[in-house]
Design an enzyme around this catalytic site. Sequence first.
Site, PDB file in Angstrom:
ATOM      1  N   SER A   1       0.950  -1.520  -0.010  1.00  0.00           N
ATOM      2  CA  SER A   1      -0.188   0.027   0.089  1.00  0.00           C
ATOM      3  C   SER A   1       0.943   1.367   0.066  1.00  0.00           C
ATOM      4  O   SER A   1       0.349   2.297  -0.598  1.00  0.00           O
ATOM      5  CB  SER A   1      -0.980  -0.129   1.040  1.00  0.00           C
ATOM      6  OG  SER A   1      -0.171  -0.007   2.254  1.00  0.00           O
ATOM      7  N   HIS A   2       1.895   1.224   0.777  1.00  0.00           N
ATOM      8  CA  HIS A   2       2.671   2.354   0.630  1.00  0.00           C
ATOM      9  C   HIS A   2       4.231   2.037   0.271  1.00  0.00           C
ATOM     10  O   HIS A   2       4.785   0.989   0.692  1.00  0.00           O
ATOM     11  CB  HIS A   2       2.900   2.966   1.985  1.00  0.00           C
ATOM     12  CG  HIS A   2       1.728   3.515   2.713  1.00  0.00           C
ATOM     13  ND1 HIS A   2       0.726   2.824   2.852  1.00  0.00           N
ATOM     14  CD2 HIS A   2       1.539   4.946   2.897  1.00  0.00           C
ATOM     15  CE1 HIS A   2      -0.371   3.532   3.282  1.00  0.00           C
ATOM     16  NE2 HIS A   2       0.072   4.953   3.518  1.00  0.00           N
ATOM     17  N   ASN A   3       4.903   2.847  -0.457  1.00  0.00           N
ATOM     18  CA  ASN A   3       6.355   2.337  -1.010  1.00  0.00           C
ATOM     19  C   ASN A   3       7.050   3.676  -1.306  1.00  0.00           C
ATOM     20  O   ASN A   3       6.721   4.453  -2.098  1.00  0.00           O
ATOM     21  CB  ASN A   3       5.924   1.386  -2.193  1.00  0.00           C
ATOM     22  CG  ASN A   3       7.328   0.870  -2.706  1.00  0.00           C
ATOM     23  OD1 ASN A   3       8.450   0.863  -2.022  1.00  0.00           O
ATOM     24  ND2 ASN A   3       7.466   0.105  -3.862  1.00  0.00           N
TER      25      ASN A   3
ATOM     26  N   PHE B   1       8.426  -0.148   2.194  1.00  0.00           N
ATOM     27  CA  PHE B   1       7.223  -0.365   1.854  1.00  0.00           C
ATOM     28  C   PHE B   1       6.519  -1.155   2.916  1.00  0.00           C
ATOM     29  O   PHE B   1       7.116  -1.951   3.643  1.00  0.00           O
ATOM     30  CB  PHE B   1       7.110  -1.093   0.564  1.00  0.00           C
ATOM     31  CG  PHE B   1       7.688  -2.599   0.374  1.00  0.00           C
ATOM     32  CD1 PHE B   1       7.004  -3.756   0.627  1.00  0.00           C
ATOM     33  CD2 PHE B   1       9.031  -2.581  -0.019  1.00  0.00           C
ATOM     34  CE1 PHE B   1       7.653  -4.693   0.448  1.00  0.00           C
ATOM     35  CE2 PHE B   1       9.798  -3.932  -0.072  1.00  0.00           C
ATOM     36  CZ  PHE B   1       8.932  -5.184   0.075  1.00  0.00           C
ATOM     37  N   THR B   2       5.050  -1.273   2.933  1.00  0.00           N
ATOM     38  CA  THR B   2       4.239  -1.980   3.643  1.00  0.00           C
ATOM     39  C   THR B   2       3.743  -3.091   2.905  1.00  0.00           C
ATOM     40  O   THR B   2       3.232  -2.798   1.766  1.00  0.00           O
ATOM     41  CB  THR B   2       3.245  -1.127   4.289  1.00  0.00           C
ATOM     42  OG1 THR B   2       2.578  -0.251   3.356  1.00  0.00           O
ATOM     43  CG2 THR B   2       3.748  -0.131   5.397  1.00  0.00           C
TER      44      THR B   2
END
Length: 338
Positions: free
Chosen positions: A92-94, A105-106
């Site tokens: 989702s986040h990078n 990242f997540t």
Amino acid sequence: MDELDKELLNEIQWTFPLVTRPFDAIAKKFDVSPETVKTRLNHLKEIGVLRQLSAIFDTRKLGYSSSLVAMEIEPDKLEFIANQINRHPGVSHNYERDHQFNLWFTLAVPPGSDLQTELKKFDVLEGIKKVRMLPTLQLFKIGVKLDMIEDKKHEVAPTEEKKEIKNVKFNPTEEDKEFIRELQKDMSIIDEPFVKAANNLGITEDELFSKMKYYENIGVMRRFAAILRHRQVGFTANGMIVWKVPEDRIAEVGEKLGSFPQISHCYQRPTYPDWPYNVFSMIHCKTQDEANDMAKTIQDQIHVDDFRILFSSREFKKTRVEYFVGSSFTLEETVSVS
């Protein structure tokens, strides 16, 4: 954006009325017409400031496993690898960050999946030198709220009270999964925006609101609210402050950090010989100087000497995890992964 735009954005990040005509309720609070509210919010969506308006769920409460992952990538391969990793639906986040570990990242995977197994799927990508899994050991705070009004900003001090959540075990049924799939969709800014979700689920709006409030009370839904695009509203210095906290002070420091309004996320994470920092906190500022000053002000109040700020220098991906949807993806166009 004028002051009313900023006031509206502040309002819908903090709270959103779970009623049939929510924009009427917001308009009444600001003494303007519902048309004004809808027109302004639709414009803010069109120009990319307002990213999404929907339910925000707690990943772990839904049975998902997740972890922050740090990688050291050969610089000339960074962009390619980041874009390959983005293909995974659980990422989702990078971000690129200014450190030896240059990609962060997540990754979240649904019940029944194994994080380590999913992470190993990236091993086929050439240029990854190191991988460090940094799952949450203790969660102290989560919830981004960007303060849009300069003269209403909070003092940098531990003043927030922690929201109490009932510790209820939640095993999502197929009906729950249908609700979650529906509520995580971006909501249209129209007179009666919840009607569509209620109709899709075959229930009344009152039943929908009742279920949402129940999910919120037990912590499954953190809130129903707007998410903004940080950079488009001027918050370009997004700093991850990492702290090396003595073991016997982790709970105390984590709780205190979580009570600063300026901190959106705070976690305890594992350490490694090449990564000694065990408490992570996120701040969102307009300049790196402001972020550095804020970190120093926070440090003066928590008395932890060893810390550093890692700023995000590039955003490769920022979205929400889509829960209970398909999870297959491909790497390098030719490697099929499921």
